[in-house]
Design a protein around this motif. Structure first.
Motif, mmCIF file in Angstrom:
data_model
loop_
_atom_site.group_PDB
_atom_site.id
_atom_site.type_symbol
_atom_site.label_atom_id
_atom_site.label_comp_id
_atom_site.label_asym_id
_atom_site.label_seq_id
_atom_site.Cartn_x
_atom_site.Cartn_y
_atom_site.Cartn_z
ATOM 1 N N ARG A 176 0.377 -1.211 -0.078
ATOM 2 C CA ARG A 176 0.190 -0.216 0.229
ATOM 3 C C ARG A 176 1.191 1.291 0.318
ATOM 4 O O ARG A 176 1.775 1.636 0.939
ATOM 5 N N ILE A 177 0.606 2.587 -0.591
ATOM 6 C CA ILE A 177 1.214 3.369 -1.203
ATOM 7 C C ILE A 177 0.735 4.767 -0.557
ATOM 8 O O ILE A 177 -0.696 4.251 -0.762
ATOM 9 N N ASP A 178 0.364 5.056 0.601
ATOM 10 C CA ASP A 178 -0.049 6.919 0.111
ATOM 11 C C ASP A 178 1.233 8.091 0.311
ATOM 12 O O ASP A 178 2.023 7.751 1.380
ATOM 13 N N LEU A 179 0.380 9.480 0.552
ATOM 14 C CA LEU A 179 0.848 10.358 0.709
ATOM 15 C C LEU A 179 0.419 10.996 1.956
ATOM 16 O O LEU A 179 -1.055 10.824 2.007
ATOM 17 N N ARG A 180 0.496 12.080 2.598
ATOM 18 C CA ARG A 180 0.697 12.442 3.756
ATOM 19 C C ARG A 180 1.519 13.917 3.734
ATOM 20 O O ARG A 180 2.876 13.623 3.579
ATOM 21 N N PRO A 181 1.142 14.755 4.139
ATOM 22 C CA PRO A 181 1.909 16.127 4.633
ATOM 23 C C PRO A 181 3.204 15.431 5.394
ATOM 24 O O PRO A 181 3.375 14.251 6.572
ATOM 25 N N VAL A 182 3.912 16.602 5.525
ATOM 26 C CA VAL A 182 5.696 15.725 5.719
ATOM 27 C C VAL A 182 5.525 16.467 7.035
ATOM 28 O O VAL A 182 4.760 17.258 7.951
ATOM 29 N N HIS A 183 6.126 15.480 7.964
ATOM 30 C CA HIS A 183 5.871 15.824 10.431
ATOM 31 C C HIS A 183 7.524 16.255 9.834
ATOM 32 O O HIS A 183 8.460 15.151 9.583
ATOM 33 N N ASP A 184 7.263 16.625 10.739
ATOM 34 C CA ASP A 184 9.512 17.442 11.311
ATOM 35 C C ASP A 184 9.114 15.924 12.124
ATOM 36 O O ASP A 184 11.022 15.437 11.571
ATOM 37 N N SER A 185 8.855 14.451 11.844
ATOM 38 C CA SER A 185 9.639 13.047 12.257
ATOM 39 C C SER A 185 10.248 12.604 10.959
ATOM 40 O O SER A 185 11.001 11.975 11.275
ATOM 41 N N GLY A 205 7.015 26.673 0.672
ATOM 42 C CA GLY A 205 6.758 27.370 -0.716
ATOM 43 C C GLY A 205 6.077 25.785 -1.793
ATOM 44 O O GLY A 205 6.186 26.628 -2.763
ATOM 45 N N ALA A 206 6.009 24.779 -1.774
ATOM 46 C CA ALA A 206 5.751 23.853 -2.320
ATOM 47 C C ALA A 206 4.100 22.565 -1.774
ATOM 48 O O ALA A 206 4.677 22.955 -0.811
ATOM 49 N N LEU A 207 3.907 22.652 -2.830
ATOM 50 C CA LEU A 207 3.264 21.252 -2.401
ATOM 51 C C LEU A 207 4.433 19.760 -2.016
ATOM 52 O O LEU A 207 4.349 19.230 -2.775
ATOM 53 N N VAL A 208 4.295 19.636 -1.002
ATOM 54 C CA VAL A 208 5.203 18.375 -0.404
ATOM 55 C C VAL A 208 4.427 17.164 0.119
ATOM 56 O O VAL A 208 4.228 17.834 1.283
ATOM 57 N N ARG A 209 4.565 16.271 -0.329
ATOM 58 C CA ARG A 209 4.315 14.888 0.500
ATOM 59 C C ARG A 209 5.258 14.066 0.751
ATOM 60 O O ARG A 209 6.039 13.362 -0.124
ATOM 61 N N THR A 210 5.285 13.115 1.820
ATOM 62 C CA THR A 210 5.662 12.085 2.554
ATOM 63 C C THR A 210 5.198 10.967 2.233
ATOM 64 O O THR A 210 3.920 10.835 1.555
ATOM 65 N N VAL A 211 5.730 10.460 1.372
ATOM 66 C CA VAL A 211 5.222 8.545 0.605
ATOM 67 C C VAL A 211 5.705 7.520 1.790
ATOM 68 O O VAL A 211 7.023 7.141 2.594
ATOM 69 N N LEU A 212 4.416 6.958 2.247
ATOM 70 C CA LEU A 212 4.944 5.994 2.539
ATOM 71 C C LEU A 212 4.717 4.388 1.974
ATOM 72 O O LEU A 212 3.407 4.521 1.459
ATOM 73 N N THR A 213 4.862 3.287 2.374
ATOM 74 C CA THR A 213 4.615 2.581 2.163
ATOM 75 C C THR A 213 4.075 0.926 2.969
ATOM 76 O O THR A 213 4.986 0.995 3.947
ATOM 77 N N ASP A 214 2.903 0.750 3.211
ATOM 78 C CA ASP A 214 2.542 -0.073 3.725
ATOM 79 C C ASP A 214 2.945 0.651 5.538
ATOM 80 O O ASP A 214 3.380 0.496 6.738
ATOM 81 N N GLY A 215 2.777 1.959 5.734
ATOM 82 C CA GLY A 215 2.994 3.057 6.428
ATOM 83 C C GLY A 215 4.433 3.540 7.240
ATOM 84 O O GLY A 215 4.673 4.273 7.793
ATOM 85 N N ASP A 216 5.407 2.781 6.286
ATOM 86 C CA ASP A 216 6.351 3.081 6.748
ATOM 87 C C ASP A 216 7.122 4.451 5.826
ATOM 88 O O ASP A 216 6.965 4.025 4.198
ATOM 89 N N VAL A 217 7.778 5.341 6.254
ATOM 90 C CA VAL A 217 8.253 7.003 5.395
ATOM 91 C C VAL A 217 9.448 5.761 4.220
ATOM 92 O O VAL A 217 10.329 5.363 5.106
ATOM 93 N N VAL A 218 8.823 5.986 3.265
ATOM 94 C CA VAL A 218 10.495 6.226 2.325
ATOM 95 C C VAL A 218 10.175 6.629 1.732
ATOM 96 O O VAL A 218 11.248 5.957 0.164
#
Length: 155
Positions: free
Chosen positions: A2-11, A52-65
């Motif tokens: 499963r691949i998801d996008l979400r806003p970038v977190h500091d972590s 200044g950009a639309l940036v997303r974290t990519v997650l694979t099966d819940g892991d930041v990749v």
């Protein structure tokens, strides 16, 4: 998978830093900061990107990749992405970029890749980008002028 996008977190930033200092990945990307290991430059870059950009974290099966983004001025906006090398060749970058493109209705969009980065060029072409130009620029990661390909995504 499963691949998801979400806003970038500091972590996410320490993970991105580790990914963006992988010597093999940096060489393949070619057009990187002069010193990818410079942590303060990395922090400054991400402060600017996140404001200044639309940036997303990519997650694979819940892991930041990795991450994916659209940045720049209207009419000249570009996409960029980075996926951890251990996940290359699994369709993650393609799925992440497609998901981001669904969030961004604006067209045209542009992309650039080192001409010898076949994997990245495949990702972009699978997402509908077409080659519009060939150029050359100084690639910090390679310490030399490097051919690059400019691509465009139409409506």
């Amino acid at each position: 998978m499963r691949i998801d996008l979400r806003p970038v977190h500091d972590s996410d930033l320490p993970v991105f830093y580790r990914q963006m200092t992988d010597p093999e990945a940096v060489r393949m990307a070619a057009f990187t900061p002069p010193d990818p290991a410079d942590r303060s430059q990395f922090e400054d870059h991400w402060k600017r990107v996140r404001s200044g950009a639309l940036v997303r974290t990519v997650l694979t099966d819940g892991d930041v990749v990795g991450n994916v983004a659209v940045y720049g001025e209207p009419g000249e906006r570009e996409v960029t992405y980075w996926v951890d090398r251990s996940h290359w060749g699994r369709g993650i970058a393609t799925a992440a970029l497609r998901a981001l493109l669904a969030e961004v209705p604006e067209r045209p969009l542009y992309a650039r890749a080192a001409a010898d980065n076949a994997g990245s060029l495949r990702v972009l072409e699978k997402c509908g980008f077409r080659v519009t130009a060939h150029a050359s620029g100084f690639a910090n990661a390679r310490g030399e002028e490097t051919p690059e390909v400019v691509l465009r995504l139409e409506a």
